[in-house]
Write a protein that holds these residues in place. Structure first.
Motif, PDB file in Angstrom:
ATOM      1  N   ALA A 337      -8.857 -23.975  14.740  1.00 16.05           N
ATOM      2  CA  ALA A 337      -7.666 -23.212  14.381  1.00 16.05           C
ATOM      3  C   ALA A 337      -8.029 -22.082  13.440  1.00 16.05           C
ATOM      4  O   ALA A 337      -9.077 -22.095  12.782  1.00 16.05           O
ATOM      5  CB  ALA A 337      -6.615 -24.122  13.740  1.00 16.05           C
ATOM      6  N   CYS A 338      -7.121 -21.096  13.376  1.00 10.12           N
ATOM      7  CA  CYS A 338      -7.327 -19.929  12.519  1.00 10.12           C
ATOM      8  C   CYS A 338      -5.961 -19.392  12.094  1.00 10.12           C
ATOM      9  O   CYS A 338      -5.023 -19.364  12.892  1.00 10.12           O
ATOM     10  CB  CYS A 338      -8.108 -18.855  13.279  1.00 10.12           C
ATOM     11  N   LYS A 339      -5.840 -18.980  10.837  1.00  8.89           N
ATOM     12  CA  LYS A 339      -4.599 -18.385  10.345  1.00  8.89           C
ATOM     13  C   LYS A 339      -4.486 -16.942  10.845  1.00  8.89           C
ATOM     14  O   LYS A 339      -5.472 -16.199  10.844  1.00  8.89           O
ATOM     15  CB  LYS A 339      -4.561 -18.382   8.822  1.00  8.89           C
ATOM     16  N   VAL A 340      -3.283 -16.537  11.256  1.00  8.05           N
ATOM     17  CA  VAL A 340      -3.045 -15.153  11.675  1.00  8.05           C
ATOM     18  C   VAL A 340      -1.755 -14.654  11.050  1.00  8.05           C
ATOM     19  O   VAL A 340      -0.794 -15.411  10.874  1.00  8.05           O
ATOM     20  CB  VAL A 340      -2.977 -15.010  13.212  1.00  8.05           C
ATOM     21  N   GLY A 341      -1.737 -13.372  10.695  1.00 11.92           N
ATOM     22  CA  GLY A 341      -0.544 -12.738  10.148  1.00 11.92           C
ATOM     23  C   GLY A 341      -0.166 -11.529  10.990  1.00 11.92           C
ATOM     24  O   GLY A 341      -1.033 -10.732  11.358  1.00 11.92           O
ATOM     25  N   PHE A 342       1.112 -11.390  11.290  1.00 15.23           N
ATOM     26  CA  PHE A 342       1.590 -10.283  12.113  1.00 15.23           C
ATOM     27  C   PHE A 342       1.933  -9.089  11.219  1.00 15.23           C
ATOM     28  O   PHE A 342       2.804  -9.173  10.350  1.00 15.23           O
ATOM     29  CB  PHE A 342       2.827 -10.711  12.911  1.00 15.23           C
ATOM     30  N   ARG A 343       1.245  -7.981  11.453  1.00  9.73           N
ATOM     31  CA  ARG A 343       1.500  -6.768  10.692  1.00  9.73           C
ATOM     32  C   ARG A 343       1.101  -5.560  11.529  1.00  9.73           C
ATOM     33  O   ARG A 343       0.363  -5.686  12.521  1.00  9.73           O
ATOM     34  CB  ARG A 343       0.728  -6.757   9.377  1.00  9.73           C
ATOM     35  N   ARG A 344       1.556  -4.388  11.110  1.00  3.57           N
ATOM     36  CA  ARG A 344       1.195  -3.147  11.810  1.00  3.57           C
ATOM     37  C   ARG A 344       0.878  -2.093  10.766  1.00  3.57           C
ATOM     38  O   ARG A 344       1.706  -1.804   9.885  1.00  3.57           O
ATOM     39  CB  ARG A 344       2.346  -2.677  12.704  1.00  3.57           C
ATOM     40  N   ASN A 349       2.899  11.108   8.953  1.00  2.43           N
ATOM     41  CA  ASN A 349       3.272  12.144   7.988  1.00  2.43           C
ATOM     42  C   ASN A 349       2.472  12.019   6.693  1.00  2.43           C
ATOM     43  O   ASN A 349       3.011  12.110   5.584  1.00  2.43           O
ATOM     44  CB  ASN A 349       4.775  12.074   7.687  1.00  2.43           C
ATOM     45  N   SER A 350       1.170  11.748   6.875  1.00  2.00           N
ATOM     46  CA  SER A 350       0.228  11.637   5.752  1.00  2.00           C
ATOM     47  C   SER A 350       0.540  10.466   4.830  1.00  2.00           C
ATOM     48  O   SER A 350       0.121  10.447   3.667  1.00  2.00           O
ATOM     49  CB  SER A 350       0.199  12.937   4.932  1.00  2.00           C
ATOM     50  N   LYS A 351       1.270   9.480   5.348  1.00  2.00           N
ATOM     51  CA  LYS A 351       1.575   8.301   4.556  1.00  2.00           C
ATOM     52  C   LYS A 351       1.011   7.057   5.234  1.00  2.00           C
ATOM     53  O   LYS A 351       1.024   6.952   6.458  1.00  2.00           O
ATOM     54  CB  LYS A 351       3.084   8.131   4.386  1.00  2.00           C
ATOM     55  N   LEU A 352       0.512   6.125   4.412  1.00  2.00           N
ATOM     56  CA  LEU A 352       0.049   4.842   4.919  1.00  2.00           C
ATOM     57  C   LEU A 352       1.245   3.889   4.999  1.00  2.00           C
ATOM     58  O   LEU A 352       1.932   3.657   3.996  1.00  2.00           O
ATOM     59  CB  LEU A 352      -1.023   4.262   4.001  1.00  2.00           C
ATOM     60  N   LEU A 353       1.470   3.363   6.201  1.00  2.00           N
ATOM     61  CA  LEU A 353       2.601   2.471   6.412  1.00  2.00           C
ATOM     62  C   LEU A 353       2.101   1.077   6.772  1.00  2.00           C
ATOM     63  O   LEU A 353       1.193   0.923   7.587  1.00  2.00           O
ATOM     64  CB  LEU A 353       3.502   2.970   7.539  1.00  2.00           C
ATOM     65  N   VAL A 354       2.692   0.070   6.171  1.00  2.00           N
ATOM     66  CA  VAL A 354       2.474  -1.318   6.565  1.00  2.00           C
ATOM     67  C   VAL A 354       3.817  -1.853   7.042  1.00  2.00           C
ATOM     68  O   VAL A 354       4.779  -1.895   6.274  1.00  2.00           O
ATOM     69  CB  VAL A 354       1.928  -2.170   5.409  1.00  2.00           C
ATOM     70  N   ASN A 355       3.883  -2.180   8.320  1.00  4.20           N
ATOM     71  CA  ASN A 355       5.127  -2.643   8.941  1.00  4.20           C
ATOM     72  C   ASN A 355       6.237  -1.601   8.792  1.00  4.20           C
ATOM     73  O   ASN A 355       7.413  -1.931   8.581  1.00  4.20           O
ATOM     74  CB  ASN A 355       5.577  -3.978   8.357  1.00  4.20           C
ATOM     75  N   GLY A 356       5.852  -0.323   8.861  1.00  4.68           N
ATOM     76  CA  GLY A 356       6.820   0.769   8.783  1.00  4.68           C
ATOM     77  C   GLY A 356       7.208   1.181   7.387  1.00  4.68           C
ATOM     78  O   GLY A 356       7.995   2.112   7.203  1.00  4.68           O
ATOM     79  N   VAL A 357       6.661   0.515   6.362  1.00  2.99           N
ATOM     80  CA  VAL A 357       7.017   0.787   4.973  1.00  2.99           C
ATOM     81  C   VAL A 357       5.863   1.492   4.265  1.00  2.99           C
ATOM     82  O   VAL A 357       4.723   1.015   4.310  1.00  2.99           O
ATOM     83  CB  VAL A 357       7.354  -0.522   4.231  1.00  2.99           C
ATOM     84  N   PRO A 358       6.130   2.642   3.602  1.00  2.00           N
ATOM     85  CA  PRO A 358       5.056   3.325   2.867  1.00  2.00           C
ATOM     86  C   PRO A 358       4.521   2.438   1.734  1.00  2.00           C
ATOM     87  O   PRO A 358       5.306   1.803   1.015  1.00  2.00           O
ATOM     88  CB  PRO A 358       5.740   4.581   2.301  1.00  2.00           C
ATOM     89  N   VAL A 359       3.195   2.411   1.586  1.00  2.07           N
ATOM     90  CA  VAL A 359       2.592   1.620   0.518  1.00  2.07           C
ATOM     91  C   VAL A 359       1.527   2.432  -0.199  1.00  2.07           C
ATOM     92  O   VAL A 359       0.949   3.375   0.356  1.00  2.07           O
ATOM     93  CB  VAL A 359       1.955   0.312   1.065  1.00  2.07           C
ATOM     94  N   TYR A 360       1.296   2.088  -1.452  1.00  2.46           N
ATOM     95  CA  TYR A 360       0.186   2.620  -2.221  1.00  2.46           C
ATOM     96  C   TYR A 360      -0.882   1.531  -2.322  1.00  2.46           C
ATOM     97  O   TYR A 360      -0.570   0.371  -2.596  1.00  2.46           O
ATOM     98  CB  TYR A 360       0.626   3.024  -3.630  1.00  2.46           C
ATOM     99  N   ILE A 361      -2.123   1.922  -2.104  1.00  2.00           N
ATOM    100  CA  ILE A 361      -3.228   0.977  -2.269  1.00  2.00           C
ATOM    101  C   ILE A 361      -3.595   0.920  -3.744  1.00  2.00           C
ATOM    102  O   ILE A 361      -3.961   1.922  -4.357  1.00  2.00           O
ATOM    103  CB  ILE A 361      -4.449   1.401  -1.430  1.00  2.00           C
ATOM    104  N   LYS A 362      -3.472  -0.248  -4.309  1.00  2.00           N
ATOM    105  CA  LYS A 362      -3.871  -0.491  -5.693  1.00  2.00           C
ATOM    106  C   LYS A 362      -4.997  -1.505  -5.649  1.00  2.00           C
ATOM    107  O   LYS A 362      -4.761  -2.714  -5.680  1.00  2.00           O
ATOM    108  CB  LYS A 362      -2.692  -0.999  -6.517  1.00  2.00           C
ATOM    109  N   GLY A 363      -6.204  -1.004  -5.533  1.00  8.85           N
ATOM    110  CA  GLY A 363      -7.350  -1.868  -5.279  1.00  8.85           C
ATOM    111  C   GLY A 363      -8.238  -2.056  -6.483  1.00  8.85           C
ATOM    112  O   GLY A 363      -8.149  -1.338  -7.479  1.00  8.85           O
ATOM    113  N   VAL A 364      -9.113  -3.037  -6.369  1.00  6.40           N
ATOM    114  CA  VAL A 364     -10.057  -3.337  -7.437  1.00  6.40           C
ATOM    115  C   VAL A 364     -11.404  -3.675  -6.809  1.00  6.40           C
ATOM    116  O   VAL A 364     -11.475  -4.231  -5.706  1.00  6.40           O
ATOM    117  CB  VAL A 364      -9.551  -4.501  -8.315  1.00  6.40           C
TER     118      VAL A 364
END
Length: 417
Positions: A337-344, A349-364
């Motif tokens: 078995a393997c875990k899976v998550g549904f996302r797009r 328009n120069s924006k990063l969208l996750v599931n149609g929602v604009p997001v900012y990457i706050k990474g470390v």
């Protein structure tokens, strides 16, 4: 043009001959030997309930070799044990070391911190400094009930040039750290006790490529285990869980690769994929029949999951994808078995969208490093890092140039990274 091509060919031939005469640890054309090709990290189980846990200790086909091994450290190749693989070699006077570990943090040699400078003179592929060597030996017995199966030896990561021997015979060689090295042991094993001997050189030609801004540590630094497969087995799979254009329904695709070993008698059967929600309810399933006489190796799956629960950083919903290999009558032979998550993920328009929602990457930035265990990771260490990142409102992790421990990626999926 023809003359230039001929000259180039001669130069390549001369280079190949030169490398062929070099030491193996300084020969970039010999970066591995007799290793299995990479595939997805998974374990086989006897039932769906155990498979969904993804807990390797619940698999009857995984046997850990972690623990205390015999160890000899040498500050140079010249002083290392040359016949370390002999089954009749006396281990009197040998010290002990924990596996996995980095030997520099166990009192053998010195840890080194560098950024852009090499430890050795920049003259690839050669190493012009004393090359410390760690030699490991351990005895093991193959679990009962594995006689009719193919047995693989799995190293999660070895930092250094490593030669692997079983019962006095060389099984293989690897130079790539931070990634699995697997070897087929089936023909090397015997009844009763078996000897596994590994010799690791700290520096090699690949050290030029692995030069990074982090502590330089050596040794067998991830889990070591035996894994038994049936003669016909699920060997690799790729699962992709996306969303439709309205971000409402799940779009699922997957491929499963089968592998047949010598002695297989099950030529026909089926592979079934099921998606289960957090409550264990089946939301989608599909089966594909196979016939090994037709040389089918890859089976394809696809379908739609209505009103799917989305995965995102705030609500990282995961489904269980259960893969079952069955015979022609439908009787399960093995399950994983393997875990899976549904996302797009899109850029519009120069924006990063996750599931149609604009997001900012706050990474470390995160290295696999601990002040007491070095490059050895544990679930507690990983969870401490991820909890701190969440508290600081992080939603992404940069994994520092190399594949992290497989468990870390699973925890990232679970906690929204």
């Amino acid at each position: 043009m023809k003359k230039k091509t001929t000259i180039l060919g001669l130069l390549l031939c001369l280079a190949s001959l030169t490398w062929a005469q070099q030491n193996e640890w300084e020969n970039p054309t010999r970066y591995e030997w007799n290793k299995e090709k990479p595939h997805v990290d998974f374990a086989l189980y006897e039932n769906t309930e155990d498979a969904r846990t993804e807990d390797y200790s619940r698999s009857p086909w995984i046997h850990s070799l972690n623990g205390t091994w015999k160890f000899r450290y040498a500050p140079s190749i010249e002083e290392s044990v040359k016949d370390f693989y002999r089954t009749d070699l006396s281990e009197e006077g040998w010290q002990e070391i924990a596996v996995p570990s980095n030997w520099e943090l166990k009192g053998f040699g010195e840890p080194i911190i560098r950024n852009i400078q090499y430890v050795f003179s920049p003259n690839p592929p050669f190493i012009d400094v004393e090359n410390p060597v760690g030699t490991y030996r351990t005895w093991f017995t193959v679990p009962a009930g594995w006689d009719e199966r193919e047995v693989m030896l799995h190293f999660g990561s070895i930092s250094g040039y490593a030669r692997v021997f079983v019962n006095g015979k060389q099984v293989g060689m690897t130079k790539a750290s931070k990634s699995p090295a697997e070897f087929n042991l089936t023909s090397f094993l015997k009844e009763g006790k078996n000897l596994l001997a590994v010799q690791v050189y700290r520096w090699h030609d690949g050290s030029y490529m692995e030069d990074q801004d982090f502590w330089r540590l050596s040794g067998i630094e991830r889990d070591v285990y035996l894994q038994a497969y049936p003669k016909l087995t699920i060997w690799d799979f790729f699962l992709r869980a996306g969303l439709d254009d309205n971000y409402k329904h799940g779009v699922f695709r997957g491929t499963v690769d089968l592998r047949e070993f010598s002695g297989n008698r099950m030529k026909q059967g089926m592979v079934k994929l099921e998606l289960l929600d957090k409550n264990g309810k089946k939301v989608w399933a599909q089966s594909r029949r196979f016939d090994r006489e037709k040389q089918e190796e890859t089976l394809s799956f696809s379908g739609t999951v209505s009103r799917v629960n989305q995965w995102n950083a705030e609500h990282p919903y995961l489904y269980d994808c259960v893969l079952t290999l069955a015979d022609v009558s439908g009787k399960p032979q093995s399950v994983t078995a393997c875990k899976v998550g549904f996302r797009r993920i899109e850029i519009k328009n120069s924006k990063l969208l996750v599931n149609g929602v604009p997001v900012y990457i706050k990474g470390v930035n995160r290295h696999e490093h601990n002040d007491s265990l070095g490059h050895v990771q544990s679930r507690d260490i990983m969870m401490t890092d991820l909890k701190l990142m969440k508290q600081l409102n992080m939603n992404a992790v940069r994994t520092c140039h190399y594949p992290n421990h497989p468990l870390f990626y699973k925890l990232c999926d679970k906690y929204g990274f």
